[in-house]
Write a protein that holds these residues in place. Sequence first.
Motif, PDB file in Angstrom:
ATOM      1  N   ILE A 182       0.843  -1.203   0.000  1.00  0.00           N
ATOM      2  CA  ILE A 182       0.000   0.000   0.000  1.00  0.00           C
ATOM      3  C   ILE A 182       0.875   1.249   0.000  1.00  0.00           C
ATOM      4  CG2 ILE A 182      -1.641   1.355   1.376  1.00  0.00           C
ATOM      5  CD1 ILE A 182      -2.850  -1.350   2.296  1.00  0.00           C
ATOM      6  N   ARG A 183       1.909   1.255   0.839  1.00  0.00           N
ATOM      7  CA  ARG A 183       2.829   2.400   0.863  1.00  0.00           C
ATOM      8  C   ARG A 183       3.502   2.585  -0.506  1.00  0.00           C
ATOM      9  NH1 ARG A 183       4.651  -0.131   5.851  1.00  0.00           N
ATOM     10  NH2 ARG A 183       3.658   0.861   7.636  1.00  0.00           N
ATOM     11  N   ASP A 184       3.934   1.476  -1.102  1.00  0.00           N
ATOM     12  CA  ASP A 184       4.593   1.564  -2.409  1.00  0.00           C
ATOM     13  C   ASP A 184       3.647   2.132  -3.458  1.00  0.00           C
ATOM     14  OD1 ASP A 184       6.869   0.483  -1.308  1.00  0.00           O
ATOM     15  OD2 ASP A 184       6.518  -1.546  -2.077  1.00  0.00           O
ATOM     16  N   LEU A 185       2.384   1.694  -3.430  1.00  0.00           N
ATOM     17  CA  LEU A 185       1.418   2.165  -4.420  1.00  0.00           C
ATOM     18  C   LEU A 185       1.127   3.653  -4.246  1.00  0.00           C
ATOM     19  CD1 LEU A 185      -1.063  -0.858  -4.403  1.00  0.00           C
ATOM     20  CD2 LEU A 185       0.563  -0.249  -6.207  1.00  0.00           C
ATOM     21  N   ILE A 186       1.069   4.088  -2.997  1.00  0.00           N
ATOM     22  CA  ILE A 186       0.843   5.522  -2.752  1.00  0.00           C
ATOM     23  C   ILE A 186       1.999   6.334  -3.311  1.00  0.00           C
ATOM     24  CG2 ILE A 186       0.741   7.278  -0.934  1.00  0.00           C
ATOM     25  CD1 ILE A 186      -0.922   5.286   0.703  1.00  0.00           C
ATOM     26  N   GLN A 187       3.227   5.877  -3.077  1.00  0.00           N
ATOM     27  CA  GLN A 187       4.392   6.593  -3.605  1.00  0.00           C
ATOM     28  C   GLN A 187       4.390   6.604  -5.127  1.00  0.00           C
ATOM     29  OE1 GLN A 187       7.845   4.780  -1.840  1.00  0.00           O
ATOM     30  NE2 GLN A 187       7.534   5.742   0.153  1.00  0.00           N
ATOM     31  N   LEU A 188       3.981   5.477  -5.734  1.00  0.00           N
ATOM     32  CA  LEU A 188       3.956   5.396  -7.192  1.00  0.00           C
ATOM     33  C   LEU A 188       2.923   6.344  -7.799  1.00  0.00           C
ATOM     34  CD1 LEU A 188       4.253   1.540  -7.780  1.00  0.00           C
ATOM     35  CD2 LEU A 188       5.915   3.263  -8.458  1.00  0.00           C
ATOM     36  N   SER A 189       1.809   6.555  -7.088  1.00  0.00           N
ATOM     37  CA  SER A 189       0.704   7.326  -7.660  1.00  0.00           C
ATOM     38  C   SER A 189       0.676   8.787  -7.230  1.00  0.00           C
ATOM     39  CB  SER A 189      -0.633   6.674  -7.293  1.00  0.00           C
ATOM     40  OG  SER A 189      -0.767   6.550  -5.894  1.00  0.00           O
ATOM     41  N   GLU A 190       1.541   9.185  -6.285  1.00  0.00           N
ATOM     42  CA  GLU A 190       1.541  10.580  -5.851  1.00  0.00           C
ATOM     43  C   GLU A 190       1.916  11.503  -7.009  1.00  0.00           C
ATOM     44  OE1 GLU A 190       4.166  10.583  -2.473  1.00  0.00           O
ATOM     45  OE2 GLU A 190       2.500  10.386  -1.058  1.00  0.00           O
ATOM     46  N   PRO A 191       1.343  12.708  -7.091  1.00  0.00           N
ATOM     47  CA  PRO A 191       0.471  13.345  -6.087  1.00  0.00           C
ATOM     48  C   PRO A 191      -1.016  13.033  -6.268  1.00  0.00           C
ATOM     49  CG  PRO A 191       0.986  14.914  -7.785  1.00  0.00           C
ATOM     50  CD  PRO A 191       1.713  13.652  -8.161  1.00  0.00           C
ATOM     51  N   ARG A 192      -1.359  12.209  -7.267  1.00  0.00           N
ATOM     52  CA  ARG A 192      -2.775  11.936  -7.543  1.00  0.00           C
ATOM     53  C   ARG A 192      -3.111  10.515  -7.105  1.00  0.00           C
ATOM     54  NH1 ARG A 192      -3.990  14.188 -13.529  1.00  0.00           N
ATOM     55  NH2 ARG A 192      -6.115  13.980 -12.728  1.00  0.00           N
ATOM     56  N   VAL A 193      -3.207  10.307  -5.796  1.00  0.00           N
ATOM     57  CA  VAL A 193      -3.499   8.987  -5.240  1.00  0.00           C
ATOM     58  C   VAL A 193      -4.977   8.669  -5.469  1.00  0.00           C
ATOM     59  CG1 VAL A 193      -3.490   7.561  -3.167  1.00  0.00           C
ATOM     60  CG2 VAL A 193      -1.715   9.315  -3.498  1.00  0.00           C
ATOM     61  N   PRO A 194      -5.303   7.537  -6.092  1.00  0.00           N
ATOM     62  CA  PRO A 194      -6.711   7.176  -6.296  1.00  0.00           C
ATOM     63  C   PRO A 194      -7.468   7.111  -4.976  1.00  0.00           C
ATOM     64  CG  PRO A 194      -5.259   5.743  -7.567  1.00  0.00           C
ATOM     65  CD  PRO A 194      -4.383   6.541  -6.663  1.00  0.00           C
ATOM     66  N   ASP A 195      -8.722   7.522  -5.007  1.00  0.00           N
ATOM     67  CA  ASP A 195      -9.527   7.530  -3.783  1.00  0.00           C
ATOM     68  C   ASP A 195      -9.609   6.146  -3.150  1.00  0.00           C
ATOM     69  OD1 ASP A 195      -9.969  10.220  -4.071  1.00  0.00           O
ATOM     70  OD2 ASP A 195     -11.946   9.998  -5.014  1.00  0.00           O
ATOM     71  N   ALA A 196      -9.774   5.102  -3.983  1.00  0.00           N
ATOM     72  CA  ALA A 196      -9.905   3.743  -3.441  1.00  0.00           C
ATOM     73  C   ALA A 196      -8.644   3.332  -2.691  1.00  0.00           C
ATOM     74  CB  ALA A 196     -10.188   2.751  -4.567  1.00  0.00           C
ATOM     75  N   LEU A 197      -7.485   3.718  -3.215  1.00  0.00           N
ATOM     76  CA  LEU A 197      -6.218   3.391  -2.554  1.00  0.00           C
ATOM     77  C   LEU A 197      -6.055   4.203  -1.283  1.00  0.00           C
ATOM     78  CD1 LEU A 197      -3.474   2.012  -2.435  1.00  0.00           C
ATOM     79  CD2 LEU A 197      -2.603   3.748  -4.024  1.00  0.00           C
ATOM     80  N   ARG A 198      -6.406   5.482  -1.334  1.00  0.00           N
ATOM     81  CA  ARG A 198      -6.305   6.329  -0.143  1.00  0.00           C
ATOM     82  C   ARG A 198      -7.219   5.801   0.976  1.00  0.00           C
ATOM     83  NH1 ARG A 198      -4.140  11.227  -0.080  1.00  0.00           N
ATOM     84  NH2 ARG A 198      -4.468  11.546  -2.334  1.00  0.00           N
ATOM     85  N   ASP A 199      -8.426   5.378   0.593  1.00  0.00           N
ATOM     86  CA  ASP A 199      -9.362   4.850   1.587  1.00  0.00           C
ATOM     87  C   ASP A 199      -8.846   3.558   2.195  1.00  0.00           C
ATOM     88  OD1 ASP A 199     -11.023   6.984   1.083  1.00  0.00           O
ATOM     89  OD2 ASP A 199     -12.400   5.874  -0.231  1.00  0.00           O
ATOM     90  N   LEU A 200      -8.242   2.697   1.356  1.00  0.00           N
ATOM     91  CA  LEU A 200      -7.684   1.447   1.853  1.00  0.00           C
ATOM     92  C   LEU A 200      -6.543   1.731   2.822  1.00  0.00           C
ATOM     93  CD1 LEU A 200      -7.404  -1.625   1.868  1.00  0.00           C
ATOM     94  CD2 LEU A 200      -5.975  -1.425  -0.196  1.00  0.00           C
ATOM     95  N   ALA A 201      -5.707   2.704   2.492  1.00  0.00           N
ATOM     96  CA  ALA A 201      -4.610   3.079   3.385  1.00  0.00           C
ATOM     97  C   ALA A 201      -5.139   3.571   4.720  1.00  0.00           C
ATOM     98  CB  ALA A 201      -3.750   4.153   2.726  1.00  0.00           C
ATOM     99  N   GLU A 202      -6.239   4.321   4.683  1.00  0.00           N
ATOM    100  CA  GLU A 202      -6.841   4.813   5.923  1.00  0.00           C
ATOM    101  C   GLU A 202      -7.393   3.667   6.755  1.00  0.00           C
ATOM    102  OE1 GLU A 202      -7.863   7.499   8.777  1.00  0.00           O
ATOM    103  OE2 GLU A 202      -6.726   7.908   6.944  1.00  0.00           O
ATOM    104  N   ARG A 203      -8.078   2.727   6.103  1.00  0.00           N
ATOM    105  CA  ARG A 203      -8.625   1.580   6.840  1.00  0.00           C
ATOM    106  C   ARG A 203      -7.517   0.707   7.429  1.00  0.00           C
ATOM    107  NH1 ARG A 203     -11.993   1.562   2.310  1.00  0.00           N
ATOM    108  NH2 ARG A 203     -10.940  -0.225   1.352  1.00  0.00           N
ATOM    109  N   SER A 204      -6.361   0.698   6.779  1.00  0.00           N
ATOM    110  CA  SER A 204      -5.241  -0.115   7.252  1.00  0.00           C
ATOM    111  C   SER A 204      -4.288   0.660   8.156  1.00  0.00           C
ATOM    112  CB  SER A 204      -4.459  -0.656   6.047  1.00  0.00           C
ATOM    113  OG  SER A 204      -5.291  -1.414   5.192  1.00  0.00           O
ATOM    114  N   ALA A 205      -4.621   1.943   8.400  1.00  0.00           N
ATOM    115  CA  ALA A 205      -3.780   2.815   9.245  1.00  0.00           C
ATOM    116  C   ALA A 205      -2.356   2.854   8.727  1.00  0.00           C
ATOM    117  CB  ALA A 205      -3.817   2.353  10.695  1.00  0.00           C
ATOM    118  N   VAL A 206      -2.224   2.943   7.403  1.00  0.00           N
ATOM    119  CA  VAL A 206      -0.901   3.062   6.800  1.00  0.00           C
ATOM    120  C   VAL A 206      -0.500   4.512   6.780  1.00  0.00           C
ATOM    121  CG1 VAL A 206       0.414   2.790   4.676  1.00  0.00           C
ATOM    122  CG2 VAL A 206      -1.151   0.984   5.413  1.00  0.00           C
ATOM    123  N   GLY A 207       0.563   4.844   7.491  1.00  0.00           N
ATOM    124  CA  GLY A 207       1.001   6.222   7.593  1.00  0.00           C
ATOM    125  C   GLY A 207       2.139   6.534   6.668  1.00  0.00           C
TER     126      GLY A 207
END
Length: 412
Positions: free
Chosen positions: A387-412
Amino acid sequence: MTVSDAKVMGQRVKELRRVAGMAQSDLATAMGRSESWVSQVERGVQPVERLSILQALADALNVSVRELRPDAAAPAEEAEPADLPPSNDLDGLRVALTGHPALGSLFDQPPAKPTPSLADFRRKVDEAWALAHASSYATLSDQLSKLLPAIEAAVRQAPASERAELHSLRAKAYQVAAASFTRQDQADAAWISADRALQAAELAGQPLEVVASLFRMAHAFMRQQHMEQAEQAAKSAVAVMGPRAESPACPPEELSLLGAMNLVLAVINAREGNRGQTQVHIGQARAIATRLGEDRNDFDTEFGPTNVEIHAVSTAVELGDAGLALEVAQEVDPSGLSAERQARFLLDVARAHAQRRHVGEATAALLEAEALTPEQIHDHHLAREVIRDLIQLSEPRVPDALRDLAERSAVG
């Protein structure tokens, strides 16, 4: 502390951790806990009720207790309110492993509760494995915390005619504990559980249960990054069982365990970057699975043709062969296996897509896995890493579904 209070505090912990420039793994190390425990605290799944733990958390974050919880000095601090959800960790089970498993029996103390029947013990062990395969660790912890002391007491008081089966059931119960501790990143407790399972299996006169216990022990060693010990546990079993498998009359249960141990060796070699030996052991496991001709679940290993191909995907990911992993994955139908195995397969598919920088496909695989076993995906260290890797790959436009998954998983 109410459910909403636990979530508010979890958010506060997350904010303070980020301010301190700490990763979840850093806070986990400072606390002497697993990363999954930190994740659960930040999601509000794991309430922090005991003042001693709250103080340790505050110390690790270099803040005062009152910055975490203004009501921390409330007199009922140690009680766990009934309206909180059960925490999804195995702390209760860890406590059940502490000390002698049935000390009162050595002093002829009568059991506090009626001893369950053999049929009850069989049912409870089966239920425990079902919970483990579903990654329902909160319920599993509660059940095993009661089951293990009960069966430890029973085996010491039972008539000789029942003792062997009770030892066998005891071995299976400890194997459930070992498998679950490994998946929850608590390898020390997994090792203890596997060792007790091995001892019980030998007392039961069940050599195959001994091998199954070695299988759990090997996984515990792998989780601790003790690859040499994991390899020794697996190789010792293969050395004994390999020649037995040459007989056409070798029972399928033995073949399953031999195949499962070859998969362990494949994973070990993949993590060490040894492509040749990885393929040798995948090939040996594949040959055994072909000989069996069906997916089985002997000793809860779920060994069979499908699981071999799932491991072919996993080892390819470990070796960085994302293209091969995805090619093999296209031919795999894991629907006949447990939810835990299906979700683990999807996690490896997501990891392969991440290696190819396929953010959308990787996110879709993670969401499908989350639908099957949310607890596993929210807490597994590999899931949080991808999840962290995907966020870094997609920044600055992180897909909402990925951002929500990161929030549910408490990925900081």
